[in-house]
Design a protein around this motif. Structure first.
Motif, PDB file in Angstrom:
ATOM      1  N   CYS A   1      -0.351  12.010  11.805  1.00 45.15           N
ATOM      2  CA  CYS A   1      -0.498  11.483  10.448  1.00 45.15           C
ATOM      3  C   CYS A   1      -1.936  11.491   9.954  1.00 45.15           C
ATOM      4  O   CYS A   1      -2.207  11.099   8.817  1.00 45.15           O
ATOM      5  CB  CYS A   1       0.086  10.072  10.374  1.00 45.15           C
ATOM      6  N   GLY A   2      -2.869  11.908  10.798  1.00 43.66           N
ATOM      7  CA  GLY A   2      -4.242  12.130  10.357  1.00 43.66           C
ATOM      8  C   GLY A   2      -5.121  10.900  10.346  1.00 43.66           C
ATOM      9  O   GLY A   2      -4.746   9.819  10.809  1.00 43.66           O
ATOM     10  N   ASP A   3      -6.321  11.079   9.817  1.00 44.70           N
ATOM     11  CA  ASP A   3      -7.306   9.997   9.779  1.00 44.70           C
ATOM     12  C   ASP A   3      -6.777   8.806   8.981  1.00 44.70           C
ATOM     13  O   ASP A   3      -6.122   8.967   7.956  1.00 44.70           O
ATOM     14  CB  ASP A   3      -8.611  10.487   9.133  1.00 44.70           C
ATOM     15  N   GLY A   4      -7.115   7.627   9.446  1.00 40.84           N
ATOM     16  CA  GLY A   4      -6.702   6.410   8.747  1.00 40.84           C
ATOM     17  C   GLY A   4      -5.299   5.959   9.063  1.00 40.84           C
ATOM     18  O   GLY A   4      -4.805   5.000   8.461  1.00 40.84           O
TER      19      GLY A   4
ATOM     20  N   ILE B   1      -0.200   4.471   6.797  1.00 38.84           N
ATOM     21  CA  ILE B   1      -1.323   5.271   6.301  1.00 38.84           C
ATOM     22  C   ILE B   1      -1.815   4.662   4.992  1.00 38.84           C
ATOM     23  O   ILE B   1      -1.092   3.896   4.347  1.00 38.84           O
ATOM     24  CB  ILE B   1      -0.918   6.744   6.086  1.00 38.84           C
ATOM     25  N   PRO B   2      -3.057   4.981   4.572  1.00 36.87           N
ATOM     26  CA  PRO B   2      -3.576   4.426   3.314  1.00 36.87           C
ATOM     27  C   PRO B   2      -2.677   4.745   2.131  1.00 36.87           C
ATOM     28  O   PRO B   2      -2.060   5.803   2.067  1.00 36.87           O
ATOM     29  CB  PRO B   2      -4.942   5.102   3.173  1.00 36.87           C
TER      30      PRO B   2
ATOM     31  N   LEU C   1       6.905   6.727   7.772  1.00 31.87           N
ATOM     32  CA  LEU C   1       5.604   6.419   7.184  1.00 31.87           C
ATOM     33  C   LEU C   1       5.689   5.199   6.273  1.00 31.87           C
ATOM     34  O   LEU C   1       6.596   5.078   5.458  1.00 31.87           O
ATOM     35  CB  LEU C   1       5.094   7.614   6.373  1.00 31.87           C
ATOM     36  N   HIS C   2       4.722   4.309   6.430  1.00 36.61           N
ATOM     37  CA  HIS C   2       4.542   3.184   5.512  1.00 36.61           C
ATOM     38  C   HIS C   2       3.185   3.387   4.846  1.00 36.61           C
ATOM     39  O   HIS C   2       2.223   3.803   5.499  1.00 36.61           O
ATOM     40  CB  HIS C   2       4.552   1.860   6.264  1.00 36.61           C
ATOM     41  N   ARG C   3       3.102   3.106   3.573  1.00 38.19           N
ATOM     42  CA  ARG C   3       1.855   3.330   2.838  1.00 38.19           C
ATOM     43  C   ARG C   3       1.273   1.995   2.393  1.00 38.19           C
ATOM     44  O   ARG C   3       1.862   1.279   1.579  1.00 38.19           O
ATOM     45  CB  ARG C   3       2.106   4.245   1.641  1.00 38.19           C
ATOM     46  N   CYS C   4       0.139   1.661   2.965  1.00 35.41           N
ATOM     47  CA  CYS C   4      -0.498   0.388   2.646  1.00 35.41           C
ATOM     48  C   CYS C   4      -1.931   0.409   3.157  1.00 35.41           C
ATOM     49  O   CYS C   4      -2.200   0.935   4.244  1.00 35.41           O
ATOM     50  CB  CYS C   4       0.265  -0.760   3.304  1.00 35.41           C
ATOM     51  N   ALA C   5      -2.845  -0.137   2.378  1.00 38.35           N
ATOM     52  CA  ALA C   5      -4.235  -0.233   2.819  1.00 38.35           C
ATOM     53  C   ALA C   5      -4.355  -1.323   3.879  1.00 38.35           C
ATOM     54  O   ALA C   5      -3.779  -2.395   3.752  1.00 38.35           O
ATOM     55  CB  ALA C   5      -5.139  -0.545   1.630  1.00 38.35           C
ATOM     56  N   LEU C   6      -5.097  -1.023   4.937  1.00 40.22           N
ATOM     57  CA  LEU C   6      -5.345  -1.973   6.012  1.00 40.22           C
ATOM     58  C   LEU C   6      -6.840  -2.253   6.106  1.00 40.22           C
ATOM     59  O   LEU C   6      -7.649  -1.336   5.999  1.00 40.22           O
ATOM     60  CB  LEU C   6      -4.847  -1.414   7.349  1.00 40.22           C
ATOM     61  N   THR C   7      -7.190  -3.513   6.320  1.00 39.31           N
ATOM     62  CA  THR C   7      -8.600  -3.846   6.480  1.00 39.31           C
ATOM     63  C   THR C   7      -8.990  -3.695   7.955  1.00 39.31           C
ATOM     64  O   THR C   7      -8.128  -3.609   8.833  1.00 39.31           O
ATOM     65  CB  THR C   7      -8.878  -5.295   6.036  1.00 39.31           C
ATOM     66  N   ARG C   8     -10.287  -3.688   8.208  1.00 41.91           N
ATOM     67  CA  ARG C   8     -10.763  -3.570   9.586  1.00 41.91           C
ATOM     68  C   ARG C   8     -10.266  -4.716  10.457  1.00 41.91           C
ATOM     69  O   ARG C   8     -10.041  -4.548  11.660  1.00 41.91           O
ATOM     70  CB  ARG C   8     -12.290  -3.534   9.613  1.00 41.91           C
TER      71      ARG C   8
END
Length: 305
Positions: A76-79, A105-106, A119-126
């Motif tokens: 799924c690549g970077d991130g 993934i973002p 695949l789930h699409r959601c921004a994740l914090t550090r």
């Protein structure tokens, strides 16, 4: 001769890297080790490398569960991060993982679905991501939030129990995740579960009322309540079936001493011929049909014995 000897250190480096990275490597990782892009393709065509996903390879077509997990994240690549039920499995909260590996993934990423991957699409914090060996995945706290969106209440509570047993549960982290994600679909559900987890022992009168109501509604034999059996007191029991039902508040169950004491009690009663089934108050309220089904099966089995 020189060419063959030059290949041996490279082959050893590739084998060592793959063995130490859950059995898989991405194309970019192989190229960093010294293989050209053409060499990767050539080895894939001749069977020296096995293609797991596009751009992800192994020396063997047979992978461990962690190998499949890392391969999915690499595909799924970077991130990308392992998440939801797949992350819960790696953390040890679930005994088995889902059939399709779950990866987040973002949101702004346009990558397509891959075979065998959800695949789930959601921004994740550090603060919401970590690693397990060489597998990027969501933290336990973030995983619990994601689980709240996709599993029933009973399964979420079981995951909380398991996290506590493994000493992975940090309620400060869970609250921080909820604060950062107040509008996630699972936020209210997880917040409710945490409140339930932290509450003190539920009043006996309320437990008794709701449990007896459950028995009436599902036409189960009405048990005796709060009776002494030897040195112990049973919440509910059916003498003719030698069956005991105990209902525990979340805070009571979360304490290790209480947990151990209950298991000793159950073992001693079993030695005297009493079987014990345990339910949380939440299960009695929110999973009444399931509780009734368990009780009916236990009572029926006792009648046949």
């Amino acid at each position: 001769m020189y060419g063959k000897s030059a290949k041996r250190p490279l082959d050893a480096a590739i084998a060592g890297f793959i063995a130490s990275h859950d059995g898989v490597a991405s194309r970019s990782e192989l190229e960093a080790l010294g293989l050209s892009s053409d060499a990767v393709d050539q080895r894939s065509r001749t069977g020296r490398l096995h293609r797991i996903h596009r751009g992800v390879y192994s020396l063997s077509p047979f992978l461990t569960s962690k190998g499949h997990a890392r391969a999915a994240v690499l595909a799924c690549g970077d991130g990308a991060f392992l998440s939801h039920r797949s992350a819960a499995h790696v953390h040890g909260l679930f005994r088995t993982g889902p059939r399709r590996i779950e990866v987040t993934i973002p949101t702004n990423n346009g990558r397509k679905q891959r075979p065998g991957i959800t695949l789930h699409r959601c921004a994740l914090t550090r603060a919401e991501v970590t690693t397990d060996g060489h597998i990027p995945l969501t933290t336990v706290a973030r995983t619990l939030l994601d689980l709240a969106e996709v599993v029933p209440h009973r399964v979420l509570m079981a995951a909380l129990d398991r996290a506590e047993d493994l000493r992975l549960l940090d309620l400060r982290d869970v609250r921080a995740v909820l604060t950062r994600n107040p509008h996630r679909h699972g936020a209210a559900k997880l917040a409710s579960a945490i409140t339930e987890y932290e509450q003190g022992p539920v009043l006996r009168s309320i437990l008794e009322r709701d449990f007896l109501a459950l028995c009436h509604k599902h036409q189960l034999p009405i048990p005796h309540t709060n009776r002494t059996l030897g040195p112990y007191e049973a919440d509910f029991h059916w003498p003719e079936h030698r069956l005991i039902a105990e209902t525990d508040g979340r805070a009571h169950h979360a304490r290790r001493k209480a947990f151990t004491k209950d298991r000793v009690r159950d073992a001693e009663l079993l030695a005297d011929g009493w079987r014990t089934v345990r339910f949380t108050y939440a299960q009695v309220v929110h999973e009444a049909a399931w509780v009734a089904g368990i009780l009916r099966r236990a009572l029926t089995r006792a009648e046949r014995a």
